[in-house]
Scaffold this motif. Structure first.
Motif, PDB file in Angstrom:
ATOM      1  N   GLY A  82       0.895  -1.266   0.002  1.00 30.87           N
ATOM      2  CA  GLY A  82      -0.145   0.098   0.024  1.00 30.87           C
ATOM      3  C   GLY A  82       0.881   1.262  -0.237  1.00 30.87           C
ATOM      4  N   TRP A  83       0.006   2.469   0.293  1.00 27.80           N
ATOM      5  CA  TRP A  83       0.846   3.693   0.327  1.00 27.80           C
ATOM      6  C   TRP A  83       0.807   4.075   1.678  1.00 27.80           C
ATOM      7  N   VAL A  84       1.842   5.161   1.741  1.00 32.81           N
ATOM      8  CA  VAL A  84       1.840   5.838   3.012  1.00 32.81           C
ATOM      9  C   VAL A  84       2.225   7.394   2.646  1.00 32.81           C
ATOM     10  N   ARG A  85       1.671   8.038   3.539  1.00 32.93           N
ATOM     11  CA  ARG A  85       1.691   9.539   3.236  1.00 32.93           C
ATOM     12  C   ARG A  85       2.963  10.233   3.813  1.00 32.93           C
ATOM     13  N   THR A  86       3.573  10.774   3.044  1.00 30.98           N
ATOM     14  CA  THR A  86       4.910  11.431   3.619  1.00 30.98           C
ATOM     15  C   THR A  86       4.446  12.546   4.382  1.00 30.98           C
ATOM     16  N   ARG A  87       5.539  13.209   5.134  1.00 35.53           N
ATOM     17  CA  ARG A  87       5.233  14.413   5.969  1.00 35.53           C
ATOM     18  C   ARG A  87       4.658  15.521   5.210  1.00 35.53           C
ATOM     19  N   ARG A  88       5.411  15.479   3.841  1.00 35.05           N
ATOM     20  CA  ARG A  88       4.921  16.778   2.812  1.00 35.05           C
ATOM     21  C   ARG A  88       3.610  16.406   2.355  1.00 35.05           C
ATOM     22  N   GLY A  89       2.998  15.387   2.682  1.00 37.15           N
ATOM     23  CA  GLY A  89       1.476  15.442   2.197  1.00 37.15           C
ATOM     24  C   GLY A  89       1.626  14.600   0.910  1.00 37.15           C
ATOM     25  N   ARG A  90       2.604  13.811   0.426  1.00 38.41           N
ATOM     26  CA  ARG A  90       2.729  13.147  -0.808  1.00 38.41           C
ATOM     27  C   ARG A  90       2.403  11.608  -0.556  1.00 38.41           C
TER      28      ARG A  90
END
Lengths: 1236, 464
Positions: free
Chosen positions: B65-73
């Protein structure tokens, strides 16, 4: 509200984006602007693989002939002449706009079926044991005659023993069809000639699952005079309570009627597993606001759907039922009268009927129903003894219509109905003129099952000198519902732990909280009151298959009957265990029994047959009276179960075969000769006299003598040795003479029978020939002498029906039978042809003396009034055939014409018609029509008669001769019945005269059946089928003594066993009776637990348990489920190898440890065979057994009653059940390294 | 707004009987061939349980799956796509044979061909991988009906999550007879709107069909890198060890294309599967998948689903070339009704941020005995509502599956189901129905009856 999204959202980071864009420069495809997703339009090359895979040449409608009641219609996909897979049909006719539909019907087992078609376990050719073949060929080369060759082999004890001992040990060799059929035919001819046709047995269960295939083999057996053993009672699927209470085998609602229920209890019936295609109705009806309750010892699959779970300990359900009944009787009958209930029980039950009280031990005991013949000034007619009596509101005795006395007698014409006229029968005799009378009632509340006496009281009155009370008053006394002024001891309240049948009392036994018991009972009854009887109990094997399952069922049925829920759409019992309804019943049962050629057929209850012939009686640990009531009169005192069976056969209650030590062909000759010489009035009189004076000797009296052994056994559509054979190790030892793991020995203390001879040496190897036909290798085929390759369900024409839905539909061949497989239909025709040829020089035309029991739904059931046991052999009665002993008839058998008769509808169809449930269908027009449809046969015994020489023509005949599938017959049958009942009935079918379900229609789509007197429910006007709606709405009596549903059963044996009224009986104490270890006792790595065999999620009986798909989804071999707490006691972890051991044998398997299991029981799911991954046992060093290696037969004497109204024999209607739930087993941890 | 059409499925777990017919018909139709013995495009899990393959929900381990980076990506948990390209020759993080199971068969022919010996012939298990004798120790459905759960139930990642969330002070999920609960979770490929398998594929072999959103592996283009197996958090892509290609559930497109439901749907005897079209705004997917709080993902995904009756949506859809009959289908879509109108269906693991398109109605379950003693009664809607928190299936267990742990959403759905039962009981018994019941769960009488019709009567034509 939209959640806030992050501005500038995207995938990875800008640098990665740039690099990836570069990377994809050379390959173009559509994607989202952020390269998150790739899109492509249709028609891509990459799709081709799966598109190819999906393609197929044709789709064929068929189904599965497996004993599951599903009767699901399937689409079988075929490509290049190969069956590829299957999926469910969805084209069932609609059941209405506001209801769910029957589509799709099916389950994972059915979906895995096509695996068998080409599987490595498929039987592709005929096989026989190599040893036997060598002997047979040698003898035939010497003697030049198949029958003499067979006689030579089996006549030599040494050779016979050699091939018997090889049974089950491999060494099967491929032979030709011609040779296989010749051997089987020769064995039958030799047996008929030497010992008699009643030494030839056949077994094939559950006709509905493939009607034609069942019909053809049974027809063959009956034409030669062989014996068909029963299945429904043998499987312990028959709830004996059904004949006892309703006078009906069983009749149940289709699953679509669950939708009409507004309170639904699943009691011992794990619907998602055992009624997989029907379970959705249960899930869906919850959305209508129906409350769902489960009663189950484990957290079963259906408990997932329940609003409440009542975790009653295994085998204690009757205690819960009795306590719920206590609440219903107290709150809805005594504290407050509920008119809906009291009106119902007055009209439709025996509650207002009078029972005589007689003095005993300073108090009274209830005895027999008061009948018209007990009244002053009653007419002298014999039927008066069959008319039960009520008191009207004024307290005067009234003989209402509808009881058995009105059913057959001329005087009852037009009066066999439930119309009470102006009479309002008294339910209770409380009030002026009644005497509060102390009565004694038996109870069985001790865990070891021993009896005690309850002192309670009833209001009684004197009627023409007889002290009487009502069944209702007895019920209140039995359930302990106190009324003021009654003598005796009564519960102090619901919380009285010590007093039987209170909620608190049951909590101690079942562990269901008293509060829950009270609440559910209350809700159940209140719902019935509010909804007009739409409280339903789906009940099943979990409570049926116990030794005392009949008592448990009666306790549960009482709840339904008291609340006016029987005979209602959405209400009543929904008994689902193996009861598959053969909807076109008249055609099937008549053609299967070859009633068009000769009557009567030979049928026998399987349980008593196998109990005797597998010598399980020799290891039985108790006498029948150890079950007796402390108030018993001693009818069973000191008698071994084998004695009870012998007596039952002698009195004409239950049939038993062989009949006599002598060949019945010779007896018939002697009898007709004696008649001709003027020495006897009739053949029957000759036989009666010869039996009495000892010239003839009943086989059962010396069951182990070689003359009395069954000699041939034909099995098709069945896996007796791997599935239903309770005590399978005894089958192997005594019947087959093969290897076995029986570990117990005959105890010298075991009481011996007095009427059955004891041989010090028990015979081993009674059967000369075991033949089976199957498409896969089973425990049965491995043990068989001859194995024939059967066509599968996707390779033949046949019919399917069930009680779960109202449709009849077809099997059709998707492919021809591959390799050398043949359909059962073809097999039996080949066998009949060869047998007819061999008979020319060995048998010719013979007479056969057939002995049958006093039969239910015939005047024979009024042979023994009052249910009194009067034994001619003890001088208690005269020996009168058809009254105090069996019926004897001489039948002519032309053994050279068996094949001709098999292929044509015989002349008795026209001259006598076919009779079902005492309604005779006249068939002159129907046979003529069939002759036009099917054509006629030319030449031979069937010259000019309608042809049924192909499977589809036989299907057509079955449909033509049944009311459910031929509207003309439905109307005709109702018109016939109207004359006896005196009430309008024919309107239920009128308008359907033109409707005829043809085989072609069933091939096109499932076809709904027509309302017919063959069944008790009405579908008229598009209703869902619910049983007994015709009885309730049209006042047609139940087929019982009173014509009503019975709470009270007054036969001598019922009273002696303490079961005249609904009661609780604990599971049989195997420690007390058989010396097995005490439950819960532990030793080093072993613990004694209840051994339960519920139905398996991954198989239908033994079918599919060897199927690779099912094995892959389960544990891949035999298992036992046990609780984590029990497992911990013996250091067993999940998937460890264990052994279940007792006197009967050993079962080796792996453990599934789970907290959803209660402590104290193990589940060994039904019909796990020894064919898949079964190592050698530590207990014996031999291959571990099947689930039934650890069970044995226990025969309940009350199931043997006959000759008395609803307690009379009919095939699969009444007989001792082959119950197996009371077993206990030592469960041992074993070495984890296993040897094969 | 860029409107796209997506085939979706809803499974009503409240009706699932755990029979596995779907698994068998699917396997028979698609994967009963060499190389796919262990492949179950459709499988059914008993929950609590480890699932298939074992503990697939443990993304700490399997990196799906995906994770959300601190920058919101959004970035693939298994490493961003660039890194994947660089490490393409390294073995990806993926379940091994023992995490699935070693497929087996039996020596069946011994039953027929055994020579005369001294005991019954028997078919011993043989490995389908090695052909040797084998011991069976695990399967695709080992913990069916809680088999072995007393020893292994705690390995269920959801149980781990629930117990962690409950904290030290509260009672943990215990595997004891008195506390037993279970339900079934049938699973197929989620055909995600934001498929991480596709993003993981270095060869561009995985694509999402423009017309219906079905996610497929191009068998010609697949190079067997197996990055997709890591990328899929549901572990619904399998590696065919004979062909060396990835294979996955195709949503039965050869059937869907000609108007027949998927095999698993049509053969579902619980009648619990619904198929239909969703319309969604493809341009908003990434943003929706990127919301900060995992608990907002359900709502975000719901917002992507466009109202097929909205004229603006219809206009935009037509501009995208979506034909009228597809728009019709979207309006009649039962999955849209269950997900968006009645709001009783929920996505599986929205926290994986893949925007899965196979949704589930959570199951009701028996009440615990404690409450039974207090007089629970289905006829009394107040106690029935009160009972939701005391159902045997812990609401927080369901919430970990369907709402990233938000128990309020799950409770709301269960209350709607309970309210439907209470309301319909009056209708069934010909009593005056209580309009207050639907109102109390935010529905009108009409919509409650329509929901009842769809869920209870569920005619063939209305399910698909």
């Amino acid at each position: 509200m939209a959640p806030s999204t992050t501005a500038g959202s995207g995938i990875d980071g800008p640098a990665a984006d740039a690099l990836l864009k570069l990377g994809r420069f050379f390959t173009r495809w559509d994607e989202t602007t952020d390269e998150r997703a790739v899109f492509r339009e249709g028609g891509r090359r990459g799709d081709v693989f799966y598109r190819d895979r999906w393609s197929h040449d044709k789709v064929v409608r068929s189904t599965h002939g497996v004993n599951c009641t599903g009767s699901c219609s399937w689409k079988v996909y075929v490509k290049d002449g190969i069956i590829t897979w299957e999926a469910q049909q969805t084209d069932y006719p609609s059941v209405g706009p506001d209801r769910p539909e029957y589509e799709p019907r099916g389950c994972p087992r059915g979906a895995a079926f096509s695996w068998y078609t080409y599987s490595p376990t498929r039987v592709r050719y005929p096989y026989a044991r190599g040893l036997l073949i060598e002997m047979y060929r040698e003898a035939k080369a010497r003697l030049h005659d198949p029958v003499l060759a067979w006689a030579d082999v089996v006549g030599d004890p040494v050779r016979r023993r050699r091939y018997q001992q090889a049974r089950g040990r491999g060494g099967l060799v491929r032979i030709s069809w011609a040779e296989a059929v010749e051997i089987v035919a020769a064995a039958h001819v030799h047996t008929i000639k030497t010992y008699g046709p009643d030494r030839c047995a056949g077994f094939s269960p559950i006709p509905a699952m493939s009607i034609v295939s069942h019909c053809i083999g049974t027809r063959f057996i009956q034409l030669i005079g062989g014996v068909m053993t029963s299945f429904y009672d043998w499987y312990a699927d028959l709830p004996v309570a059904s004949p006892q209470v309703f006078g009906d085998q069983t009749d149940v609602p289709e699953s679509g009627d669950w939708w009409d229920s507004t309170y639904l209890v699943m009691w011992g019936s794990n619907v998602p597993v055992t009624r997989t295609p029907d379970a959705h109705w249960m899930a869906e009806v919850r959305y209508r606001g129906t409350k769902v309750v489960t009663v189950s010892p484990d957290y079963s699959d259906n408990t997932k759907f329940a609003d409440e779970w009542m975790p009653a300990q295994a085998g204690t359900d009757a205690a819960l039922g009795m306590a719920m009944g206590h609440v219903v009787l107290k709150e809805f009958f005594v504290d407050r009268e509920t008119p809906f209930f009291t009106d119902y029980v007055r009209r439709y039950t025996d509650l207002p009927f009078l029972v005589r009280l007689e003095e005993k031990d300073g108090a009274h005991v209830p005895t027999k129903f008061l009948t018209s013949s007990d009244l002053a000034g009653a007419p002298e007619a014999p039927e008066e003894a069959w008319k039960t009596v009520v008191l009207d509101a004024a307290g005067s005795p009234v003989v209402p219509n509808g009881s058995m006395g009105f059913r057959y007698a001329e005087s009852g014409t037009g009066r066999w109905n439930l119309d009470l006229g102006d009479t309002v029968p008294l339910l209770t005799l409380e009030g002026d003129g009644s005497e509060a009378t102390e009565i004694l009632l038996p109870a069985f509340t001790a865990p070891d099952g021993s009896g005690s006496v309850l002192r309670r009281g009833v209001p009684a009155r004197r009627v023409d000198g007889h002290l009487v009370t009502t069944v209702f008053d007895l019920m209140l006394a039995q359930y302990g519902v106190a009324r003021e002024g009654m003598p005796g001891q009564w519960p102090s309240g619901y919380d009285d732990v010590a007093s039987p049948y209170t909620p608190a009392w049951q909590a101690e036994i079942t562990s269901v909280p008293a509060e829950q018991c009270i609440r559910v009972a209350r809700e159940f009854a209140r719902n019935a009151e509010e909804s007009g009887g739409r409280s339903m109990v789906i009940m099943g094997a979990g409570i049926c298959q116990w030794f005392h399952g009949d008592a448990t069922y009666r306790a549960v049925l009482s709840l339904l009957i008291l609340t006016g829920s029987m005979g209602r759409n959405g209400g009543g019992w929904a008994h689902y265990v193996g009861q598959e309804k053969c909807r076109p019943i008249t055609g099937w049962v008549s053609l299967a029994n070859a009633l068009d050629w000769a009557r009567p057929p030979r049928t026998v209850p399987g349980t008593s047959f196998w109990y005797m012939h597998t010598d399980q009686w020799r290891n039985d640990g108790y006498s029948a009276d150890s079950l007796a009531s402390p108030l018993a009169e001693g009818h069973l005192a000191g008698r071994h179960t084998a004695d009870a069976i012998a007596q039952s056969a002698r009195l004409g209650w239950m049939p038993f075969y062989p009949q006599f030590e002598q060949n019945p062909l010779d007896i018939a000759q002697d009898a007709t000769d004696a008649v001709e010489r003027g020495e006897a009035e009739s053949p029957a009189a000759y036989v009666a006299k010869a039996w009495q004076d000892g010239t003839l000797k009943a086989s059962i009296e010396d069951i182990d003598a070689p003359a009395n052994w069954p000699r041939t056994l034909v099995l098709w559509r069945s896996n007796l040795m791997g599935s239903s054979a309770k005590g399978s190790e005894y089958f192997q030892r005594h019947l087959l003479g093969a290897d076995n793991n029986v570990m117990g020995t005959e105890s010298p203390e075991t009481p011996r029978p007095t009427e059955v001879a004891w041989h010090d040496e028990a015979p081993e190897g009674k059967l000369d020939l075991l033949m089976s036909a199957d498409f896969r290798m089973t425990s049965t085929t491995l043990l068989s002498d001859v194995v024939l390759p059967a066509a599968t369900w996707y390779e033949k024409h046949d019919l399917s029906s069930t009680d779960m839905h109202p449709f009849v539909h077809a099997f059709s061949p998707a492919i021809d039978p591959p390799w050398e497989a043949k359909s059962d239909f073809e097999l039996f025709h080949l066998l009949a042809q060869r047998l007819s040829e061999l008979a020319k020089s060995h048998l010719g035309v013979r007479k056969d003396l057939v002995s049958v029991a006093l039969t239910h739904d015939t005047p024979g059931e009024t042979a023994q009034p009052g249910g009194r046991v009067l034994d001619w052999k003890r001088g208690q009665a005269e020996a009168v055939p058809g009254r105090t002993m069996p019926v004897f008839q001489v039948v002519e058998r032309d053994y050279t014409a068996i094949a001709d008769k098999l292929a044509t509808v015989g002349p008795l169809a026209d001259s006598l018609g076919f009779t079902v449930k005492d309604v005779t269908y006249r068939l002159e027009e129907q046979t003529e029509r069939l002759a036009h449809d099917n054509g006629v046969m030319l030449g031979g015994a069937g010259d000019g008669r309608p042809a049924i020489d192909t499977d589809s023509k036989l299907a057509e005949a079955i449909l033509t001769f049944s009311g459910t599938t031929n509207g003309e017959l439905a109307v005709q049958g109702f018109e016939t019945l109207e004359k006896r009942v005196g009430k309008g009935l024919a309107d239920l079918a009128r308008g359907s005269e033109e409707k005829r379900v043809t085989f072609a229609q069933t091939q096109a789509a499932p076809v709904p059946v027509i309302t017919s007197p063959e069944w008790s429910g009405s579908e008229t006007g598009g209703r869902r089928y619910a049983p007994f709606t015709v009885n309730i709405e049209r006042l047609k009596p139940f087929h019982t003594l009173t014509g009503r549903m019975h709470f009270y059963l007054d036969h001598d044996w019922m009273t002696d066993l303490g079961e005249a009224l609904p009661t609780y009986r604990p599971p049989v104490d195997m420690h007390r009776l058989f010396g097995e270890p005490v439950l819960g006792s532990t030793g080093e790595l072993q613990v004694t637990l209840r051994y339960l065999t519920p139905h398996n999620k991954w198989s239908i009986h033994s079918e599919y348990q060897d199927n690779l798909l099912m094995l892959s989804l389960a544990r891949g071999g035999p298992t036992v489920w046990m609780s984590d707490r029990d497992a911990a006691l013996i250091d067993v972890h999940d998937n460890d190898w264990v052994e279940c051991v007792n006197d009967n044998g050993v079962y080796v398997c792996r453990a599934i440890v789970s907290h959803r299991m209660p402590q104290g029981v193990v589940f060994v799911h039904h019909a796990q065979e020894r064919t898949i991954d079964v190592p050698k046992s530590e207990a014996t060093g031999r291959r571990g057994g099947i689930h039934n290696s650890v069970t044995r037969l226990l025969v309940k004497p009350t199931h043997l009653i006959g000759g008395y109204a609803q307690l009379s024999y009919a095939f699969n209607y009444l007989g001792p059940t082959g119950n197996q739930r009371d077993m206990v087993s030592v469960v041992r941890k074993r070495r984890q390294e296993v040897q094969y | 707004m860029r409107v796209m059409a997506q085939m979706g499925m809803v499974m009503n777990l409240d009706k699932c009987i755990g029979c596995h017919t779907c698994s068998v018909t699917c396997k028979q139709a698609w994967t009963n061939r060499a190389g796919t013995e262990y492949v179950w495009f459709n499988n059914v899990e008993t929950r609590p349980g480890q699932g298939y393959p074992r503990r697939y929900e443990d993304q700490e381990k399997w990196r799906g799956g995906w994770v959300r980076t601190r920058r919101g990506r959004l970035t693939l948990r298994g490493g961003n796509r660039f890194r994947k390209l660089l490490t393409i020759f390294a073995s990806p993080v993926q379940p091994e044979l023992e995490d699935y199971y070693e497929p087996w068969t039996y020596d069946y022919k011994a039953l027929i061909e055994a020579p005369l010996g001294d005991d019954f012939p028997v078919a011993r298990p043989k490995s389908l991988i090695t052909g040797e004798d084998t011991k069976i120790t695990w399967s695709a459905n080992w913990d069916d009906d809680l088999g072995g759960a007393s020893e292994m139930g705690h390995l269920d990642p959801i149980v781990e999550a629930v117990n962690a969330a409950r904290g030290e002070a509260n009672e943990k999920i215990r595997f004891e007879f008195e506390k037993t609960f279970m339900f079934y979770l049938p699973r197929i490929c989620e055909h995600c709107l934001n498929p991480s398998c596709m993003a993981s594929c270095p060869s561009g072999a995985i694509y999402k069909r423009a017309e219906d959103g079905i996610v497929l592996v191009d068998q010609d283009r697949c190079r067997g890198w197996r990055q997709c197996i890591t990328g899929c958090p549901y572990k619904k892509i399998y590696f065919n060890h004979k062909s060396g290609k990835a294979e996955k559930c195709t949503f039965c497109y050869p059937r869907i294309e000609v108007g027949i439901p998927t095999v698993c749907s049509e053969t579902c005897v619980g009648r619990l599967r619904y198929l239909g079209l969703f319309l969604y705004d493809v341009d908003k997917v990434t943003a929706a998948a990127s919301v900060e709080d995992e608990k907002d993902l359900y709502e975000a995904q719901l917002d992507l689903l466009l109202d097929p009756n909205d004229p603006a949506v219809i206009r935009a859809a037509k501009e995208q070339g979506i034909p009228d009959d597809w728009l019709d289908a979207a309006r009649r879509s039962p999955v849209y009704a269950l997900a968006k109108v009645y709001k009783v269906a929920l996505p599986l693991h929205p926290e994986y941020r893949t925007m899965p398109m196979v949704w589930y109605v959570p199951p009701l379950s028996p009440i615990v005995d404690l409450l039974a003693k207090q007089g629970h009664d289905a006829e009394d809607r107040d106690t029935l509502f009160g009972a939701i928190d005391a159902l045997r299936i812990p609401v927080d267990y369901l919430a970990e599956l369907f709402t990233a742990g938000d128990t309020e959403v799950v409770t709301r759905v269960l209350q709607r189901l309970a309210a439907m039962r209470a309301y319909m009981r009056d209708v069934t018994l010909d009593r005056e129905p209580d309009a207050g019941i639907p109102a109390s769960v935010g529905l009108t009488e009409e919509s409650m009856r329509a929901m009842y019709r769809l869920m209870a009567i569920a005619k063939y034509e209305e399910r698909y």
